[in-house]
Motif scaffolding. Structure first.
Motif, PDB file in Angstrom:
ATOM      1  N   ALA A   1      11.601 -18.583  -5.536  1.00 43.13           N
ATOM      2  CA  ALA A   1       9.950 -19.458  -4.196  1.00 43.13           C
ATOM      3  C   ALA A   1      10.742 -20.054  -3.251  1.00 43.13           C
ATOM      4  O   ALA A   1       9.862 -20.701  -2.694  1.00 43.13           O
ATOM      5  CB  ALA A   1       9.771 -20.683  -6.047  1.00 43.13           C
ATOM      6  N   VAL A   2      12.231 -20.177  -3.192  1.00 41.33           N
ATOM      7  CA  VAL A   2      12.697 -20.472  -1.596  1.00 41.33           C
ATOM      8  C   VAL A   2      12.777 -19.768  -0.588  1.00 41.33           C
ATOM      9  O   VAL A   2      12.412 -19.765  -0.074  1.00 41.33           O
ATOM     10  CB  VAL A   2      14.131 -20.889  -2.052  1.00 41.33           C
ATOM     11  CG1 VAL A   2      15.099 -21.005  -0.920  1.00 41.33           C
ATOM     12  CG2 VAL A   2      14.408 -21.568  -3.435  1.00 41.33           C
ATOM     13  N   LYS A   3      12.752 -17.924  -1.212  1.00 39.75           N
ATOM     14  CA  LYS A   3      12.152 -17.675  -0.225  1.00 39.75           C
ATOM     15  C   LYS A   3      10.854 -17.550  -0.032  1.00 39.75           C
ATOM     16  O   LYS A   3      10.380 -17.298   1.191  1.00 39.75           O
ATOM     17  CB  LYS A   3      12.583 -15.861  -0.744  1.00 39.75           C
ATOM     18  CG  LYS A   3      14.546 -15.612  -1.220  1.00 39.75           C
ATOM     19  CD  LYS A   3      14.791 -14.465  -2.004  1.00 39.75           C
ATOM     20  CE  LYS A   3      14.293 -13.065  -0.502  1.00 39.75           C
ATOM     21  NZ  LYS A   3      14.986 -12.424  -1.652  1.00 39.75           N
ATOM     22  N   THR A   4       9.547 -17.483  -0.797  1.00 41.39           N
ATOM     23  CA  THR A   4       8.999 -17.962  -0.186  1.00 41.39           C
ATOM     24  C   THR A   4       8.403 -18.765   0.707  1.00 41.39           C
ATOM     25  O   THR A   4       7.363 -18.601   1.328  1.00 41.39           O
ATOM     26  CB  THR A   4       7.693 -18.145  -1.460  1.00 41.39           C
ATOM     27  OG1 THR A   4       8.044 -16.163  -2.239  1.00 41.39           O
ATOM     28  CG2 THR A   4       5.787 -17.456  -1.317  1.00 41.39           C
ATOM     29  N   ALA A   5       8.476 -19.556   0.154  1.00 40.61           N
ATOM     30  CA  ALA A   5       8.797 -21.207   0.480  1.00 40.61           C
ATOM     31  C   ALA A   5       8.867 -20.720   2.420  1.00 40.61           C
ATOM     32  O   ALA A   5       7.860 -21.338   3.399  1.00 40.61           O
ATOM     33  CB  ALA A   5       9.447 -22.438   0.354  1.00 40.61           C
ATOM     34  N   ILE A   6      10.053 -20.322   2.711  1.00 41.79           N
ATOM     35  CA  ILE A   6      10.525 -20.074   4.210  1.00 41.79           C
ATOM     36  C   ILE A   6      10.176 -18.880   4.280  1.00 41.79           C
ATOM     37  O   ILE A   6       9.427 -18.735   5.617  1.00 41.79           O
ATOM     38  CB  ILE A   6      11.955 -19.697   3.744  1.00 41.79           C
ATOM     39  CG1 ILE A   6      13.010 -20.558   3.239  1.00 41.79           C
ATOM     40  CG2 ILE A   6      12.881 -19.089   5.291  1.00 41.79           C
ATOM     41  CD1 ILE A   6      15.030 -19.586   3.295  1.00 41.79           C
ATOM     42  N   LYS A   7       9.485 -17.720   3.591  1.00 39.54           N
ATOM     43  CA  LYS A   7       8.027 -16.945   4.247  1.00 39.54           C
ATOM     44  C   LYS A   7       7.019 -17.633   5.109  1.00 39.54           C
ATOM     45  O   LYS A   7       6.366 -17.418   6.244  1.00 39.54           O
ATOM     46  CB  LYS A   7       8.099 -16.064   3.640  1.00 39.54           C
ATOM     47  CG  LYS A   7       7.830 -14.663   4.159  1.00 39.54           C
ATOM     48  CD  LYS A   7       7.683 -13.255   2.482  1.00 39.54           C
ATOM     49  CE  LYS A   7       6.961 -11.850   3.776  1.00 39.54           C
ATOM     50  NZ  LYS A   7       6.538 -11.402   2.965  1.00 39.54           N
ATOM     51  N   LYS A   8       6.618 -18.222   4.082  1.00 38.67           N
ATOM     52  CA  LYS A   8       5.001 -19.083   4.550  1.00 38.67           C
ATOM     53  C   LYS A   8       5.130 -20.245   5.849  1.00 38.67           C
ATOM     54  O   LYS A   8       4.625 -19.682   6.637  1.00 38.67           O
ATOM     55  CB  LYS A   8       4.633 -19.885   3.172  1.00 38.67           C
ATOM     56  CG  LYS A   8       4.404 -19.772   2.491  1.00 38.67           C
ATOM     57  CD  LYS A   8       3.709 -19.837   1.180  1.00 38.67           C
ATOM     58  CE  LYS A   8       2.740 -19.681   0.019  1.00 38.67           C
ATOM     59  NZ  LYS A   8       2.115 -20.076  -1.250  1.00 38.67           N
ATOM     60  N   ALA A   9       6.902 -20.655   6.075  1.00 41.12           N
ATOM     61  CA  ALA A   9       7.150 -21.361   6.955  1.00 41.12           C
ATOM     62  C   ALA A   9       7.278 -20.620   8.122  1.00 41.12           C
ATOM     63  O   ALA A   9       6.735 -20.756   9.043  1.00 41.12           O
ATOM     64  CB  ALA A   9       8.090 -22.655   6.616  1.00 41.12           C
ATOM     65  N   LEU A  10       8.002 -20.073   8.196  1.00 42.66           N
ATOM     66  CA  LEU A  10       7.982 -18.947   9.329  1.00 42.66           C
ATOM     67  C   LEU A  10       6.747 -18.022   9.936  1.00 42.66           C
ATOM     68  O   LEU A  10       6.291 -17.957  11.116  1.00 42.66           O
ATOM     69  CB  LEU A  10       9.136 -17.153   9.350  1.00 42.66           C
ATOM     70  CG  LEU A  10      10.195 -18.138   9.117  1.00 42.66           C
ATOM     71  CD1 LEU A  10      11.964 -17.490   8.729  1.00 42.66           C
ATOM     72  CD2 LEU A  10      10.597 -19.201  10.219  1.00 42.66           C
ATOM     73  N   THR A  11       6.259 -18.222   8.956  1.00 47.47           N
ATOM     74  CA  THR A  11       4.949 -17.673   9.181  1.00 47.47           C
ATOM     75  C   THR A  11       4.241 -18.237  10.252  1.00 47.47           C
ATOM     76  O   THR A  11       3.230 -17.757  11.285  1.00 47.47           O
ATOM     77  CB  THR A  11       3.761 -16.494   8.258  1.00 47.47           C
ATOM     78  OG1 THR A  11       4.657 -15.638   7.561  1.00 47.47           O
ATOM     79  CG2 THR A  11       1.920 -15.586   8.213  1.00 47.47           C
ATOM     80  N   ALA A  12       3.834 -19.799   9.238  1.00 44.08           N
ATOM     81  CA  ALA A  12       2.919 -20.699  10.633  1.00 44.08           C
ATOM     82  C   ALA A  12       3.860 -21.267  11.943  1.00 44.08           C
ATOM     83  O   ALA A  12       2.895 -21.354  12.406  1.00 44.08           O
ATOM     84  CB  ALA A  12       3.329 -21.861   9.561  1.00 44.08           C
ATOM     85  N   VAL A  13       4.939 -21.032  11.475  1.00 41.71           N
ATOM     86  CA  VAL A  13       5.478 -21.688  12.641  1.00 41.71           C
ATOM     87  C   VAL A  13       5.426 -20.213  13.706  1.00 41.71           C
ATOM     88  O   VAL A  13       5.117 -20.099  15.192  1.00 41.71           O
ATOM     89  CB  VAL A  13       7.199 -21.646  12.730  1.00 41.71           C
ATOM     90  CG1 VAL A  13       7.863 -21.304  14.104  1.00 41.71           C
ATOM     91  CG2 VAL A  13       7.559 -22.581  11.670  1.00 41.71           C
ATOM     92  N   GLN A  14       5.261 -19.023  13.621  1.00 41.10           N
ATOM     93  CA  GLN A  14       5.516 -17.403  14.540  1.00 41.10           C
ATOM     94  C   GLN A  14       4.006 -17.412  14.853  1.00 41.10           C
ATOM     95  O   GLN A  14       3.661 -17.455  16.283  1.00 41.10           O
ATOM     96  CB  GLN A  14       5.427 -16.902  13.785  1.00 41.10           C
ATOM     97  CG  GLN A  14       7.068 -16.180  13.686  1.00 41.10           C
ATOM     98  CD  GLN A  14       7.454 -14.767  12.684  1.00 41.10           C
ATOM     99  OE1 GLN A  14       6.579 -14.217  12.279  1.00 41.10           O
ATOM    100  NE2 GLN A  14       9.001 -14.685  12.675  1.00 41.10           N
TER     101      GLN A  14
END
Length: 66
Positions: free
Chosen positions: A5-18
């Motif tokens: 769940a942590v890894k998914t949250a990080i991935k979603k945030a990084l995708t939005a940032v990029q």
């Protein structure tokens, strides 16, 4: 908090940032930071590992907002 769940949250945030979508990225970054901090409290992540992840996420968010 599960590690996946942590890894998914990080991935979603990084995708939005990029994608340079600041309005969508800020809540996702905050949510990811909370998930990381919660995982560190529960012992899922080591506290220094969690701090490092939060720091790198904040750095990426700040870089994209310029």
């Amino acid at each position: 908090m599960r590690r996946s769940a942590v890894k998914t949250a990080i991935k979603k945030a990084l995708t939005a940032v990029q994608q340079a979508n600041r309005e969508a990225a800020l809540p996702l970054v905050r949510q990811a930071e909370r998930a990381i901090a919660r995982a560190a409290l529960k012992g899922t992540l080591h506290k220094k590992n969690a701090r490092r992840k939060i720091s790198r996420l904040a750095k990426a968010a700040a870089k994209s907002s310029k």
